[in-house]
Scaffold this motif. Structure first.
Motif, PDB file in Angstrom:
ATOM      1  N   GLU A  34      69.025 167.034  64.540  1.00 39.75           N
ATOM      2  CA  GLU A  34      69.616 165.862  64.374  1.00 39.75           C
ATOM      3  C   GLU A  34      69.994 164.977  65.738  1.00 39.75           C
ATOM      4  O   GLU A  34      69.593 163.799  66.116  1.00 39.75           O
ATOM      5  CB  GLU A  34      70.659 165.649  63.378  1.00 39.75           C
ATOM      6  CG  GLU A  34      71.191 164.125  62.987  1.00 39.75           C
ATOM      7  CD  GLU A  34      70.072 163.187  62.379  1.00 39.75           C
ATOM      8  OE1 GLU A  34      70.312 162.137  62.336  1.00 39.75           O
ATOM      9  OE2 GLU A  34      68.962 163.892  62.005  1.00 39.75           O
ATOM     10  N   ASP A  39      66.843 164.055  67.669  1.00 37.68           N
ATOM     11  CA  ASP A  39      66.190 162.937  67.070  1.00 37.68           C
ATOM     12  C   ASP A  39      67.224 161.896  67.570  1.00 37.68           C
ATOM     13  O   ASP A  39      66.437 160.551  68.115  1.00 37.68           O
ATOM     14  CB  ASP A  39      66.461 162.835  65.594  1.00 37.68           C
ATOM     15  CG  ASP A  39      65.345 163.604  65.210  1.00 37.68           C
ATOM     16  OD1 ASP A  39      64.461 164.227  65.732  1.00 37.68           O
ATOM     17  OD2 ASP A  39      65.541 163.909  63.781  1.00 37.68           O
ATOM     18  N   ARG A  84      75.708 157.644  66.023  1.00 35.22           N
ATOM     19  CA  ARG A  84      74.871 158.619  64.969  1.00 35.22           C
ATOM     20  C   ARG A  84      75.813 159.179  63.886  1.00 35.22           C
ATOM     21  O   ARG A  84      75.864 159.071  62.614  1.00 35.22           O
ATOM     22  CB  ARG A  84      73.741 159.337  65.323  1.00 35.22           C
ATOM     23  CG  ARG A  84      73.126 160.525  64.442  1.00 35.22           C
ATOM     24  CD  ARG A  84      72.185 159.340  63.532  1.00 35.22           C
ATOM     25  NE  ARG A  84      71.224 158.861  64.488  1.00 35.22           N
ATOM     26  CZ  ARG A  84      70.006 159.467  64.669  1.00 35.22           C
ATOM     27  NH1 ARG A  84      69.512 160.399  64.062  1.00 35.22           N
ATOM     28  NH2 ARG A  84      68.929 158.637  65.484  1.00 35.22           N
ATOM     29  N   LEU A 134      76.742 158.486  59.991  1.00 35.60           N
ATOM     30  CA  LEU A 134      76.552 159.555  58.947  1.00 35.60           C
ATOM     31  C   LEU A 134      77.624 160.036  58.212  1.00 35.60           C
ATOM     32  O   LEU A 134      77.606 159.970  57.124  1.00 35.60           O
ATOM     33  CB  LEU A 134      75.792 160.788  59.610  1.00 35.60           C
ATOM     34  CG  LEU A 134      74.394 160.614  60.305  1.00 35.60           C
ATOM     35  CD1 LEU A 134      74.022 161.879  60.866  1.00 35.60           C
ATOM     36  CD2 LEU A 134      73.478 160.322  59.113  1.00 35.60           C
ATOM     37  N   LYS A 139      78.176 157.443  55.721  1.00 38.21           N
ATOM     38  CA  LYS A 139      77.029 157.156  54.618  1.00 38.21           C
ATOM     39  C   LYS A 139      77.549 158.520  53.648  1.00 38.21           C
ATOM     40  O   LYS A 139      77.551 158.461  52.253  1.00 38.21           O
ATOM     41  CB  LYS A 139      75.717 157.684  55.248  1.00 38.21           C
ATOM     42  CG  LYS A 139      74.685 157.814  54.450  1.00 38.21           C
ATOM     43  CD  LYS A 139      73.328 158.183  55.107  1.00 38.21           C
ATOM     44  CE  LYS A 139      72.044 158.567  53.906  1.00 38.21           C
ATOM     45  NZ  LYS A 139      70.959 158.825  54.706  1.00 38.21           N
ATOM     46  N   TYR A 140      77.888 159.658  54.466  1.00 34.45           N
ATOM     47  CA  TYR A 140      78.208 160.923  53.459  1.00 34.45           C
ATOM     48  C   TYR A 140      79.473 161.039  53.047  1.00 34.45           C
ATOM     49  O   TYR A 140      79.597 161.985  52.040  1.00 34.45           O
ATOM     50  CB  TYR A 140      77.461 161.973  53.970  1.00 34.45           C
ATOM     51  CG  TYR A 140      76.308 161.979  54.329  1.00 34.45           C
ATOM     52  CD1 TYR A 140      75.287 162.258  53.323  1.00 34.45           C
ATOM     53  CD2 TYR A 140      75.555 162.159  55.616  1.00 34.45           C
ATOM     54  CE1 TYR A 140      73.776 162.253  53.328  1.00 34.45           C
ATOM     55  CE2 TYR A 140      74.177 162.053  55.996  1.00 34.45           C
ATOM     56  CZ  TYR A 140      73.228 162.025  54.860  1.00 34.45           C
ATOM     57  OH  TYR A 140      72.073 162.119  54.837  1.00 34.45           O
ATOM     58  N   VAL A 159      77.791 166.606  58.601  1.00 26.97           N
ATOM     59  CA  VAL A 159      76.997 165.053  58.111  1.00 26.97           C
ATOM     60  C   VAL A 159      75.570 165.171  58.799  1.00 26.97           C
ATOM     61  O   VAL A 159      74.770 164.712  58.337  1.00 26.97           O
ATOM     62  CB  VAL A 159      77.984 164.030  58.657  1.00 26.97           C
ATOM     63  CG1 VAL A 159      79.091 163.952  57.714  1.00 26.97           C
ATOM     64  CG2 VAL A 159      77.945 163.936  60.116  1.00 26.97           C
ATOM     65  N   MET A 160      75.490 165.924  60.245  1.00 28.43           N
ATOM     66  CA  MET A 160      74.272 165.969  60.677  1.00 28.43           C
ATOM     67  C   MET A 160      73.121 166.885  60.198  1.00 28.43           C
ATOM     68  O   MET A 160      72.040 166.643  59.876  1.00 28.43           O
ATOM     69  CB  MET A 160      74.333 166.175  62.217  1.00 28.43           C
ATOM     70  CG  MET A 160      74.967 165.210  63.084  1.00 28.43           C
ATOM     71  SD  MET A 160      74.711 165.394  64.896  1.00 28.43           S
ATOM     72  CE  MET A 160      75.930 166.894  65.053  1.00 28.43           C
ATOM     73  N   ALA A 196      71.888 165.250  56.977  1.00 27.67           N
ATOM     74  CA  ALA A 196      70.813 164.145  57.682  1.00 27.67           C
ATOM     75  C   ALA A 196      69.677 165.103  57.918  1.00 27.67           C
ATOM     76  O   ALA A 196      68.575 164.518  57.385  1.00 27.67           O
ATOM     77  CB  ALA A 196      71.428 163.481  58.636  1.00 27.67           C
ATOM     78  N   SER A 197      69.665 166.245  58.429  1.00 33.18           N
ATOM     79  CA  SER A 197      68.342 166.909  58.727  1.00 33.18           C
ATOM     80  C   SER A 197      67.894 167.557  57.518  1.00 33.18           C
ATOM     81  O   SER A 197      66.625 167.471  57.261  1.00 33.18           O
ATOM     82  CB  SER A 197      68.867 168.128  59.431  1.00 33.18           C
ATOM     83  OG  SER A 197      68.970 167.862  60.807  1.00 33.18           O
ATOM     84  N   GLU A 239      68.035 165.948  54.352  1.00 25.12           N
ATOM     85  CA  GLU A 239      67.565 164.683  53.771  1.00 25.12           C
ATOM     86  C   GLU A 239      66.004 164.351  54.508  1.00 25.12           C
ATOM     87  O   GLU A 239      65.086 163.902  53.584  1.00 25.12           O
ATOM     88  CB  GLU A 239      68.467 163.449  53.958  1.00 25.12           C
ATOM     89  CG  GLU A 239      68.193 162.504  53.124  1.00 25.12           C
ATOM     90  CD  GLU A 239      69.060 161.345  52.957  1.00 25.12           C
ATOM     91  OE1 GLU A 239      68.868 160.320  53.684  1.00 25.12           O
ATOM     92  OE2 GLU A 239      70.363 161.808  52.686  1.00 25.12           O
ATOM     93  N   LYS A 240      65.830 164.731  55.697  1.00 23.08           N
ATOM     94  CA  LYS A 240      64.578 164.493  56.276  1.00 23.08           C
ATOM     95  C   LYS A 240      63.491 165.514  56.024  1.00 23.08           C
ATOM     96  O   LYS A 240      62.548 165.619  56.471  1.00 23.08           O
ATOM     97  CB  LYS A 240      64.839 164.246  57.657  1.00 23.08           C
ATOM     98  CG  LYS A 240      65.713 163.206  58.332  1.00 23.08           C
ATOM     99  CD  LYS A 240      65.939 162.993  59.772  1.00 23.08           C
ATOM    100  CE  LYS A 240      66.434 161.863  60.351  1.00 23.08           C
ATOM    101  NZ  LYS A 240      67.032 161.924  61.806  1.00 23.08           N
TER     102      LYS A 240
END
Length: 482
Positions: free
Chosen positions: A84, A87, A235, A239, A242-243, A286-287, A290-291, A293-294
């Protein structure tokens, strides 16, 4: 480099790609060696050893211990978090306009002072300096050859070349003469604390600014790092929102703290330090979400990385069990001591204190005061000695023959314990010596070196059982080199 296999163990192939992946996991300063042929061979041998150890573990039904399972989970989280981060950094771009604007806004940072590029010849006397200058001016010898032949400076090998330097980088007399000199002329002799110099300035740079083109890469790197840091903070903030809040195990904080260098441990143990690590753990979590989720945890590179790590952990677990079986008995240690006893021999030693002064009269006066009980030897050393040992009351610790200058050595080893010697003259001055203790020549007792012997034998035995086990497993699983 082609991804050809380097070693084959049953159906398992070890390829150049596998080696590259291992090397990439090391800090950058170690990679320089590991990318050499010797370094890659070392990694390959270690990879083969880990493979056969892990295969042995799986064959015997060995599972990762709870400790190693937690380490694997931490590694998985950090690996996905790093994807993440990659990215986030990938979106950072420094435009030409931004780099140019930074240069213009911060132009003073790139200001350059007046500089000269000079050669010089350094000799001991004015007469020699003038003689060399005359030979150069008449064309009998070039400045460069004269420097190689006569200069006592280390720059002689380069024809006296000093390169560019600014004001204040040389001693004052040299600095003034160099910056006042005309191009390509040989100065009159210039006297400094080092001797006499002839100086020839071959190039000058006027004050100004380093051109943008010369500092562009530096500017882009600095701006990129700033933008990457901000991008990462943005970022993580997005996140986290978001989470939502994350449930953090305090044991996970302890494991993260344990990964830091020892010098940071004291601060990290404080509430402020733990809160900082807790923020780091939250960012990882949280990262990682996100990873996932991708779909990063479904990619082949992720599975390869996790397999590599599990293989390494299984091998490490098996090696630890192997090492746990290593024990050195008292009998083995004593036998080793008896065979290698010469290694534990100690020469005759004395432990002494001393007082160093400049004159014989001062040494005699101080000795009389000590003998009369007016002052202790230690206080007299602190008050009068010119040796740095005065802070320790003149204590020099234990020393052997030959560690002190001859006159001091002879007097110290001849002196009775507890007595103050007559003044002893050396090239440093006059000494009063008081011997505190003596050790006769002989061997250190077994009990004194037993722990050292056991440690040394244990390490040797571990190496022996490790390499023997690896060879046994390589034979059993049939390692085939390309």
């Amino acid at each position: 480099m082609a991804n050809e296999y380097l070693a084959k163990i049953g159906d398992l192939l070890i390829t150049n790609e596998d080696i590259d992946r291992v090397i990439a996991s090391f800090p950058e300063e170690q990679r320089r060696y590991l990318t050499t042929a010797e370094g890659r061979e070392r990694i390959l041998n270690q990879k083969i050893a880990n493979c056969v150890m892990a295969l042995d573990a799986k064959e015997s039904g060995e599972a990762l211990s709870d400790e190693f399972k937690m380490m694997k989970a931490d590694f998985e989280e950090q690996y996905l978090a790093q994807l993440e981060i990659t990215d986030a950094f990938a979106e950072v771009v420094v435009s030409d306009e931004e780099a140019q604007k930074y240069y213009e806004d911060c132009k003073e940072n790139f200001k350059t002072d007046e500089q000269v590029n000079a050669r010089h010849i350094l000799v001991d006397t004015l007469e020699q300096c003038q003689e060399i200058r005359n030979k150069i001016l008449t064309g009998e010898i070039s400045f460069e050859d004269a420097a190689k032949e006569h200069s006592t400076c280390s720059s002689a090998a380069d024809g006296g070349e000093l390169g560019f330097f600014g004001h204040g980088m040389m001693v004052a007399e040299f600095d003034e003469a160099a910056f006042a000199a005309a191009l390509n002329e040989v100065t009159e002799p210039v006297k400094t604390q080092f001797g006499y110099h002839l100086i020839k300035v071959v190039e000058k740079k006027e004050p100004g600014y380093t051109p943008f083109e010369e500092v562009e890469a530096q500017i882009r790197q600095g701006l990129s790092q700033q933008k990457q840091n901000q991008a990462l903070l943005d970022r993580i903030a997005a996140l986290t929102e978001k989470y939502g809040p994350q449930d953090i195990d305090e044991a996970a904080i302890d494991r993260l703290i344990a990964m830091y260098p020892p010098q940071h441990q004291e601060f990290l143990a404080t509430e402020e330090g733990r809160n900082g690590v807790r923020d780091q753990k939250t960012a990882y979590m949280v990262m990682t979400l996100a990873s996932r989720e991708k779909g990063k945890d479904k990619e082949e590179s992720f599975f390869r990385a996790m397999n590599d790590y599990e293989e390494q952990m299984l091998a490490q677990q098996m090696i630890q069990k192997l090492f746990d079986s290593v024990a050195i008995t008292d009998e083995e240690a004593k036998k080793y001591y008896d065979v290698t006893i010469s290694a534990y021999r100690i020469n005759e030693q004395v432990r002494a204190k001393h007082i160093l002064v400049d004159t014989l009269e001062s040494a005699q006066e101080i000795r009389n005061r000590i003998l009369a009980g007016e002052i202790s030897f230690e206080d007299a050393a602190k008050e009068n000695s010119t040796c740095p040992s005065k802070e320790e009351g003149g204590d020099l610790g234990f020393f052997e023959h030959g560690q002190m200058v001859k006159e001091f050595d002879e007097a110290a080893f001849a002196a009775p314990v507890g007595e103050v010697t007559e003044p002893v003259k050396t090239n440093f001055g006059y000494h009063l010596i008081k011997v505190e203790a003596k050790k006769e020549a002989g061997e250190k007792p077994f009990e004194e070196v037993k722990a050292q012997i056991v440690q040394q034998m244990t390490e040797q035995r571990k190496n022996e059982v490790y390499f023997a086990k690896v060879q046994e497993l390589k034979d059993r699983f049939g390692v085939e080199m390309a």
